[in-house]
Design an enzyme around this catalytic site. Structure first.
Site, PDB file in Angstrom:
ATOM      1  N   ARG A  50       1.363   0.366   0.153  1.00  0.00           N
ATOM      2  CA  ARG A  50       1.094  -1.026  -0.223  1.00  0.00           C
ATOM      3  C   ARG A  50       1.224  -1.351  -1.699  1.00  0.00           C
ATOM      4  O   ARG A  50       1.329  -2.521  -2.055  1.00  0.00           O
ATOM      5  CB  ARG A  50      -0.311  -1.405   0.257  1.00  0.00           C
ATOM      6  CG  ARG A  50      -0.466  -1.392   1.760  1.00  0.00           C
ATOM      7  CD  ARG A  50      -1.869  -1.722   2.192  1.00  0.00           C
ATOM      8  NE  ARG A  50      -2.817  -0.678   1.792  1.00  0.00           N
ATOM      9  CZ  ARG A  50      -4.135  -0.749   2.021  1.00  0.00           C
ATOM     10  NH1 ARG A  50      -4.635  -1.818   2.624  1.00  0.00           N
ATOM     11  NH2 ARG A  50      -4.925   0.225   1.646  1.00  0.00           N
ATOM     12  N   ARG A  58      -0.466   8.904  -0.182  1.00  0.00           N
ATOM     13  CA  ARG A  58      -0.200   7.484   0.114  1.00  0.00           C
ATOM     14  C   ARG A  58       0.848   6.894  -0.808  1.00  0.00           C
ATOM     15  O   ARG A  58       0.839   5.678  -1.082  1.00  0.00           O
ATOM     16  CB  ARG A  58      -1.487   6.649   0.046  1.00  0.00           C
ATOM     17  CG  ARG A  58      -2.483   6.972   1.155  1.00  0.00           C
ATOM     18  CD  ARG A  58      -3.651   6.014   1.102  1.00  0.00           C
ATOM     19  NE  ARG A  58      -4.701   6.430   2.023  1.00  0.00           N
ATOM     20  CZ  ARG A  58      -5.989   6.111   1.879  1.00  0.00           C
ATOM     21  NH1 ARG A  58      -6.376   5.366   0.859  1.00  0.00           N
ATOM     22  NH2 ARG A  58      -6.878   6.516   2.755  1.00  0.00           N
ATOM     23  N   ARG A 107       7.100  -4.718   5.228  1.00  0.00           N
ATOM     24  CA  ARG A 107       5.955  -4.922   6.120  1.00  0.00           C
ATOM     25  C   ARG A 107       5.886  -6.370   6.593  1.00  0.00           C
ATOM     26  O   ARG A 107       5.608  -6.652   7.768  1.00  0.00           O
ATOM     27  CB  ARG A 107       4.670  -4.530   5.388  1.00  0.00           C
ATOM     28  CG  ARG A 107       3.373  -4.869   6.112  1.00  0.00           C
ATOM     29  CD  ARG A 107       3.124  -3.998   7.331  1.00  0.00           C
ATOM     30  NE  ARG A 107       1.941  -4.442   8.035  1.00  0.00           N
ATOM     31  CZ  ARG A 107       0.690  -4.040   7.776  1.00  0.00           C
ATOM     32  NH1 ARG A 107       0.474  -3.183   6.781  1.00  0.00           N
ATOM     33  NH2 ARG A 107      -0.312  -4.482   8.497  1.00  0.00           N
ATOM     34  N   ASP A 153       0.099   7.726  10.357  1.00  0.00           N
ATOM     35  CA  ASP A 153      -1.346   7.579  10.251  1.00  0.00           C
ATOM     36  C   ASP A 153      -2.018   8.714  11.012  1.00  0.00           C
ATOM     37  O   ASP A 153      -1.480   9.208  12.011  1.00  0.00           O
ATOM     38  CB  ASP A 153      -1.792   6.234  10.840  1.00  0.00           C
ATOM     39  CG  ASP A 153      -3.216   5.889  10.465  1.00  0.00           C
ATOM     40  OD1 ASP A 153      -4.137   6.249  11.239  1.00  0.00           O
ATOM     41  OD2 ASP A 153      -3.435   5.298   9.395  1.00  0.00           O
ATOM     42  N   TYR A 175     -13.539   8.974  13.999  1.00  0.00           N
ATOM     43  CA  TYR A 175     -12.969   7.690  14.418  1.00  0.00           C
ATOM     44  C   TYR A 175     -13.016   7.536  15.938  1.00  0.00           C
ATOM     45  O   TYR A 175     -13.320   6.456  16.457  1.00  0.00           O
ATOM     46  CB  TYR A 175     -11.520   7.571  13.939  1.00  0.00           C
ATOM     47  CG  TYR A 175     -11.375   7.313  12.462  1.00  0.00           C
ATOM     48  CD1 TYR A 175     -11.423   6.024  11.949  1.00  0.00           C
ATOM     49  CD2 TYR A 175     -11.195   8.367  11.573  1.00  0.00           C
ATOM     50  CE1 TYR A 175     -11.285   5.784  10.593  1.00  0.00           C
ATOM     51  CE2 TYR A 175     -11.052   8.149  10.209  1.00  0.00           C
ATOM     52  CZ  TYR A 175     -11.105   6.856   9.726  1.00  0.00           C
ATOM     53  OH  TYR A 175     -10.977   6.622   8.372  1.00  0.00           O
TER      54      TYR A 175
END
Length: 341
Positions: free
Chosen positions: A27, A23, A36, A73, A147
């Protein structure tokens, strides 16, 4: 000439330990947050190839990591399988219809969702220097299935684990479909320029040992076998988070080229049980890079020393926390780069 990361994944040792972070594109970087905000939703950003490539390259420019991990993702595969995918603010991903109470056969393939991801890989590989390895990835079938079945993430993966016991035939059909499409997806990434790929099984640790064999080892082994038949020069990194004592079985039976270790694994133990010469990736606790301080340096050096007798890619035990200070990442990079093994 291949970069140090690719060389290491192919089994070569060097004094300079290559480094990248799970990652790493995301962020915790102010430049990511700015982009973003300009682009809107997360999925819009993933499917905007030029923007996704920019996000992929941001940590390379800032820190000089040895690997650029595709910004995407793991849920792109279920999106391509025909589930609707949304990322809701403050709630995480939602997939519908959820397969706990709907049939897989009711989904319609939408493989066009792969195309912008392939273009992102092409753009990034063209922009990177030869010393930086382009990394592709996909979610492993068990984690992706959790998921798809629940329609969202969960702490204990109860819906998928219950299906494994009550209706294993249905779960097997879901996993089989994920395996088939994941192989196609990863070959597409490789053909677009990915030089190594990682299989993320973030929820592997939620399974009992016999279930781990069925739903983690077996499907990943099929993916690796297919990739080695189709693109034998491309290393495959396996990351079964929470594997614990099943680590050696995973390595032996899946035949991945390299093993990524989560932060709960003692690197000394891993070095003693994994096949000799097998490349290992990891495994600093992401919360330790968040905390910083002298303990960050000490632990990083301990990991480097513990794995110094085999090919080693320094990384975290899972994804970097969004609140991690840039200065802590810089300190970690300096520690790894300055280590004399």
């Amino acid at each position: 000439m291949p970069g140090p990361l690719l060389d290491t994944l192919k089994g070569k040792r060097s004094k300079r330990v290559p480094l990248w972070l799970m990652r790493q594109a995301g962020r915790y970087l102010p430049e990511y947050r700015e982009l973003r905000a300009a682009k809107g939703g997360f999925l819009d950003l993933v499917y905007d190839s030029e923007a996704a490539c920019e996000v992929t390259l941001q940590p390379i420019r800032r820190f000089g990591f040895d690997g650029a991990i595709l910004f995407s993702d793991i849920l792109i595969v279920p999106h391509a399988m025909g589930q609707d995918l949304q990322f809701l603010a403050g709630e995480g991903p939602h997939l519908s219809p959820r397969l706990a109470d709907n049939a897989l056969e009711g989904l319609t393939l939408a493989k066009q969702h792969f195309d912008p991801v392939y273009e992102t890989v092409r753009l990034c590989r063209a922009a990177l220097g030869p010393e930086t390895t382009m990394l592709g990835f996909a979610g492993s079938p068990w984690t992706v299935a959790t998921y798809m079945i629940a329609g969202e993430g969960s702490r204990d993966q109860q819906a998928a684990r219950s299906m494994a016991y009550s209706d294993p035939g249905k779960l097997q059909a879901i996993v089989d479909a994920i395996v088939e499409l994941t192989v196609e997806y990863l070959i597409g990434q490789i053909d677009a320029g990915a030089e190594a790929v990682q299989l993320f099984d973030s929820w592997a640790g939620s399974l009992a040992p016999d279930q781990f064999e069925t739903w983690v080892i077996a499907p990943n082994a099929r993916i690796v076998e297919a990739l080695k038949a189709a693109r034998p020069e491309t290393p495959v990194i396996g990351f079964p988070k929470g594997a614990g004592a099943k680590l050696r079985a995973y390595a032996d039976e899946t035949r991945v080229d390299a093993m990524a270790l989560d932060e709960t694994i003692d690197p000394v133990w891993a070095d003693s049980v994994l096949p000799g010469g097998m490349p290992v990736q990891g495994n600093l606790d992401p919360l330790l890079i968040l905390a910083g301080g002298d303990q960050l340096t000490r632990r990083a050096e301990f990991i480097l020393h513990s794995l110094s007798d085999r090919p080693h890619v320094f990384n975290l035990g899972h994804g970097i926390d969004r609140h991690t200070p840039i200065a802590h990442v810089e300190k970690l990079v300096a520690t790894v780069r300055g280590w004399q093994g």
